[in-house]
Every structure is written in structure tokens, then in C-alpha cells.
Design a protein around this motif. Structure first.
Motif, PDB file in Angstrom:
ATOM      1  N   VAL A 195      39.818  36.342  41.609  1.00 38.78           N
ATOM      2  CA  VAL A 195      38.542  36.704  40.999  1.00 38.78           C
ATOM      3  C   VAL A 195      38.367  35.827  39.767  1.00 38.78           C
ATOM      4  N   ARG A 196      37.237  35.191  39.678  1.00 36.06           N
ATOM      5  CA  ARG A 196      36.942  34.331  38.529  1.00 36.06           C
ATOM      6  C   ARG A 196      36.138  35.079  37.475  1.00 36.06           C
ATOM      7  N   ALA A 197      35.214  35.963  37.923  1.00 36.32           N
ATOM      8  CA  ALA A 197      34.380  36.704  36.977  1.00 36.32           C
ATOM      9  C   ALA A 197      33.775  37.928  37.647  1.00 36.32           C
ATOM     10  N   GLU A 244      39.415  39.777  36.296  1.00 34.66           N
ATOM     11  CA  GLU A 244      39.444  38.326  36.282  1.00 34.66           C
ATOM     12  C   GLU A 244      40.882  37.848  36.421  1.00 34.66           C
TER      13      GLU A 244
END
Length: 149
Positions: free
Chosen positions: A32-34, A120
Motif C-alpha cells: 500500500v502506497r497511500a 502505508e
């Protein structure tokens, strides 16, 4: 490749009463990046491919009981994925064939129950549910592995 999974509502955990209306999760590979409002994430990640889902998106669940009956271990694991679960308990992955099928499908095998959270840098395990509580999509380690048509 960046993929944004946008939904009517996003929950960081299923126990958290707070949700993000018109939210999204940006996934980069297996991570997950954001997580945040879809509009904000579209501006931050303009090149991301967007998958739009109806319903509530949250972390993939842990299947805590025995695996569903099915003709093969592979089909047992797929039945779990169709329910929105991306992890099973070690006590129920009690044969080498089941453990192998879970591994091939990137399904986590956990020693004990856990409360999954979208965070994140966390593993990109997502599930989307419609208003009736039916899983409409499952993302396991960043891969879309189930979509109800």
C-alpha cells in the motif's frame, strides 16, 4: 505499476467506526502506497490506473475457521479468496497441499487470528463488499484475485 482502488467508502480496519467517504487505496506492487480521499490521491498519483468499486473497501480478512469444502486444495483457497479473506490460520492449513496452494496464491498462513489494517507500506490485501455484505472483489498481495461479475 501504481493502481488506485477507489470506493464509495474506505475503512482502514473493519473495527474502526471512522471511514473515508469516496476514499481510495493506492497500491504499488505488493504494498500500500497511500490511503485517503480519492480526489486527493488522484492529484498525488496522476499516472495510477484506477479501479472504481461500489461499496465498502477495507483490509482483506482472515479466514478463521476450517477451509470450505471443495474438490481440491486449490479450490478451497479460491473459495476463501472469494469471501474477501487473504489469510488463513495455520491450524486449518493442515496438509502440505493446502499450504502449497495458499503459498502459490499469496494467501498468508498465520499462527493466530489477527485484525487486519490498511496501512502505508503494509501488504496490499484488500476486500470490497456491497451493501448486502457480499464480497465483490479481493486483492491479495497487490493482485486482483477475485471479482464478482
Amino acid at each position: 505499476m501504481l493502481t488506485m482502488h477507489a470506493a464509495d467508502e474506505v475503512r482502514r480496519s473493519w473495527d474502526d467506526p471512522e471511514s473515508i467517504k469516496d476514499g481510495a487505496v493506492v497500491v504499488d506492487g505488493t504494498r500500500v502506497r497511500a490511503v485517503g480521499p480519492a480526489e486527493d490521491l488522484r492529484l498525488r498519483f496522476p499516472g495510477a490506473r484506477v479501479r472504481q468499486w461500489s461499496g465498502v473497501l477495507g483490509p482483506g480478512r482472515v479466514h478463521e475457521g476450517p477451509l470450505p469444502d471443495a474438490p481440491s486444495p486449490r479450490e478451497q483457497v479460491h473459495a476463501v479468496l472469494k469471501s474477501g479473506a487473504v489469510a488463513i490460520l495455520r491450524q486449518h492449513a493442515n496438509t502440505p497441499e493446502l499450504r502449497s496452494a495458499a503459498e502459490r496464491n499469496h494467501v498468508s498462513v498465520l499462527p493466530h487470528p489477527a485484525s487486519p489494517v490498511l496501512a502505508e507500506a503494509g501488504r496490499a490485501d484488500l476486500a470490497v463488499y456491497d451493501g448486502a455484505g457480499v464480497c465483490t472483489a479481493t486483492v491479495c498481495a497487490g493482485r486482483l484475485v477475485h471479482r464478482r461479475r
